[in-house]
Design a protein around this motif. Structure first.
Motif, mmCIF file in Angstrom:
data_model
loop_
_atom_site.group_PDB
_atom_site.id
_atom_site.type_symbol
_atom_site.label_atom_id
_atom_site.label_comp_id
_atom_site.label_asym_id
_atom_site.label_seq_id
_atom_site.Cartn_x
_atom_site.Cartn_y
_atom_site.Cartn_z
ATOM 1 N N VAL A 139 36.450 51.421 30.008
ATOM 2 C CA VAL A 139 36.062 49.915 29.950
ATOM 3 C C VAL A 139 37.033 48.798 30.139
ATOM 4 O O VAL A 139 36.930 48.038 31.012
ATOM 5 N N GLY A 140 38.048 49.319 29.231
ATOM 6 C CA GLY A 140 39.248 48.225 29.292
ATOM 7 C C GLY A 140 39.933 48.257 30.540
ATOM 8 O O GLY A 140 40.471 47.380 31.161
ATOM 9 N N LEU A 141 40.161 49.616 31.102
ATOM 10 C CA LEU A 141 40.633 49.861 32.336
ATOM 11 C C LEU A 141 39.965 48.904 33.508
ATOM 12 O O LEU A 141 40.631 48.537 34.304
ATOM 13 N N ALA A 148 43.302 41.545 36.840
ATOM 14 C CA ALA A 148 44.612 41.508 37.806
ATOM 15 C C ALA A 148 44.056 41.183 39.132
ATOM 16 O O ALA A 148 45.059 40.392 39.768
ATOM 17 N N LEU A 149 43.239 41.991 39.877
ATOM 18 C CA LEU A 149 43.033 41.954 41.236
ATOM 19 C C LEU A 149 42.506 40.097 41.221
ATOM 20 O O LEU A 149 42.790 39.653 42.321
ATOM 21 N N THR A 150 41.871 39.600 40.458
ATOM 22 C CA THR A 150 41.387 38.466 40.642
ATOM 23 C C THR A 150 42.598 37.563 40.522
ATOM 24 O O THR A 150 42.479 36.430 41.647
ATOM 25 N N THR A 151 43.369 37.697 39.680
ATOM 26 C CA THR A 151 44.598 36.894 39.498
ATOM 27 C C THR A 151 45.415 36.972 40.935
ATOM 28 O O THR A 151 46.101 35.853 41.421
ATOM 29 N N ALA A 152 45.701 38.427 41.404
ATOM 30 C CA ALA A 152 46.247 38.475 42.766
ATOM 31 C C ALA A 152 45.729 37.801 43.933
ATOM 32 O O ALA A 152 46.485 37.311 44.804
ATOM 33 N N TRP A 153 44.233 37.918 43.776
ATOM 34 C CA TRP A 153 43.644 37.122 44.965
ATOM 35 C C TRP A 153 43.837 35.768 44.977
ATOM 36 O O TRP A 153 43.918 34.813 45.882
ATOM 37 N N LEU A 255 47.632 50.182 38.716
ATOM 38 C CA LEU A 255 47.051 51.245 37.895
ATOM 39 C C LEU A 255 47.870 51.728 36.840
ATOM 40 O O LEU A 255 47.525 51.881 35.789
ATOM 41 N N LEU A 256 49.096 52.125 37.092
ATOM 42 C CA LEU A 256 50.126 52.457 36.055
ATOM 43 C C LEU A 256 50.216 51.441 34.826
ATOM 44 O O LEU A 256 50.454 51.600 33.965
ATOM 45 N N ALA A 257 50.261 50.246 35.780
ATOM 46 C CA ALA A 257 50.590 48.957 34.576
ATOM 47 C C ALA A 257 49.269 48.603 33.565
ATOM 48 O O ALA A 257 49.396 48.350 32.613
ATOM 49 N N VAL A 258 48.156 48.967 34.068
ATOM 50 C CA VAL A 258 46.823 48.671 33.438
ATOM 51 C C VAL A 258 46.492 49.765 32.499
ATOM 52 O O VAL A 258 45.923 49.460 31.434
ATOM 53 N N LEU A 259 46.855 50.932 32.843
ATOM 54 C CA LEU A 259 46.294 52.358 31.809
ATOM 55 C C LEU A 259 47.073 51.987 30.466
ATOM 56 O O LEU A 259 46.190 51.998 29.691
ATOM 57 N N PRO A 260 48.263 51.606 30.292
ATOM 58 C CA PRO A 260 48.762 51.566 28.808
ATOM 59 C C PRO A 260 47.793 50.408 28.031
ATOM 60 O O PRO A 260 47.459 50.698 26.953
#
Length: 350
Positions: A139-141, A148-153, A255-260
């Protein structure tokens, strides 16, 4: 063209470090790990019920049902290990986000990743109480990726300031949602507010086992992508010119940044500052390559959070202070001192 870019990347590292740079970076990394081990040992001795050194050694070598053994093996040791693993994950996440965005302000907090993960987890906790906590990292992922995608957009086509403003906007919106959800939780609101402020007071062996794979997948993935991370540190144009598939590797690094963060958030809530400061402090130590940069960043993050957690639970006994506050108090002056002594780049170089 490719050979010139590779030479430029290599020369950039060599100019910043003497020939024995790997030896010095290795020594710094080992020193940080030893400092973390000593802090963990100190955490086993200190608390509302202090232990003598000989008692601690006896309990470690011969666990039993005594209160001292329960304190060490059930409460203090898993908590300290959770703090170290959590610090490693947040630090590596911050490094990957700064590399991906080439923004020195990027981090799990400013890009909305932590807020997205925390809000999604809290949403399930309050509105879906029967939902198993074993799925909270997933859920956190999803929440962290969405934020993050919203911020990038929002920041698309803009510079570092636009990314910062986009991340702050997303975090503020999610913070309002989080506050409303906590108010809906009724008598659990006090505990949820403390969890939200960041802390490892609930750290246990099951939580450590649940968190560790997420953190070390992110760390291992970063180490496996050293060439891509190096080229991203030059520029997106240079990376594309070297044959890096941007459409593939941008989502992979995100994805690697959000996983931790997805693994740490269910245990510790919102631990701030570590993901922002650790990569910068590691860069100011001038490691000789991206591999050493990742190693130093991870060791710094783990050490910082272990120290902050130890201080948080011992300064005002028998009460505790949120880890985020202590991490900022410990790391902030060090961070500002290093920044004042070194030239602070406007871009997050790798």
């Amino acid at each position: 063209m490719k050979s010139r870019l590779s030479s430029a990347a290599a020369s950039g590292w060599n100019e910043r470090w003497p020939p024995n740079g790997s030896v010095r970076s290795g020594a710094l990394t080992v020193a940080l790990l030893l400092a973390s081990a000593l802090l963990c040992a100190g955490g086993l001795l200190l608390g509302s019920r202090p232990l003598r050194l000989d008692t601690l050694l006896s309990v470690l070598l011969h666990p039993n049902d005594a209160i001292e053994s329960i304190l060490v093996w059930t409460l203090r040791l898993p908590r300290s290990l959770c703090a170290f693993v959590g610090g490693v994950g947040l630090a590596v996440s911050g490094l990957l986000l700064q590399t991906l965005t080439r923004n020195p302000l990027a981090g799990p907090g400013l890009t909305g990743v932590t807020s997205g993960a925390v809000t999604a987890i809290l949403l399930c906790f309050v509105l879906l109480p029967s939902f198993s906590s074993a799925y909270y990292p997933l859920v956190g992922l999803l929440g962290g990726l969405s934020a993050a995608l919203t911020t990038a957009w929002i920041a698309r086509g803009g510079g570092p300031m636009r990314l910062a403003l986009g991340g702050i906007s997303v975090s503020l919106f999610l913070g309002a949602v989080t506050t409303y959800l906590i108010l809906l939780s009724g008598p659990q609101s006090t505990a949820l507010f403390f969890w939200l402020s960041g802390g490892f007071q609930g750290g246990s062996w099951p939580q450590l086992l649940a968190m560790t794979p997420w953190v070390f997948i992110g760390l291992g993935g970063a180490l496996a992508c050293l060439r891509v991370i190096t080229l991203f540190g030059l520029s997106e144009q240079a990376a594309a010119g070297m044959g890096v598939n941007m459409a593939l590797w941008k989502p992979v690094l995100l994805l690697l940044a959000v996983l931790p963060v997805a693994g740490v958030a269910p245990v510790a809530g919102h631990v701030a500052f570590v993901g922002l400061a650790s990569p910068h402090i590691a860069r100011l130590l001038n490691p000789p390559g991206p591999g050493w940069l990742i190693g130093l960043t991870a060791a710094l993050g783990g050490t910082m959070v272990v120290a902050a957690d130890l201080a948080a639970r011992t300064i005002v006994l028998p009460r505790e202070i949120p880890v985020s506050i202590v991490a900022a108090l410990i790391g902030g002056p060090v961070f500002l001192h290093l920044v004042r002594r070194h030239r602070f780049s406007s871009q997050a170089e790798v």
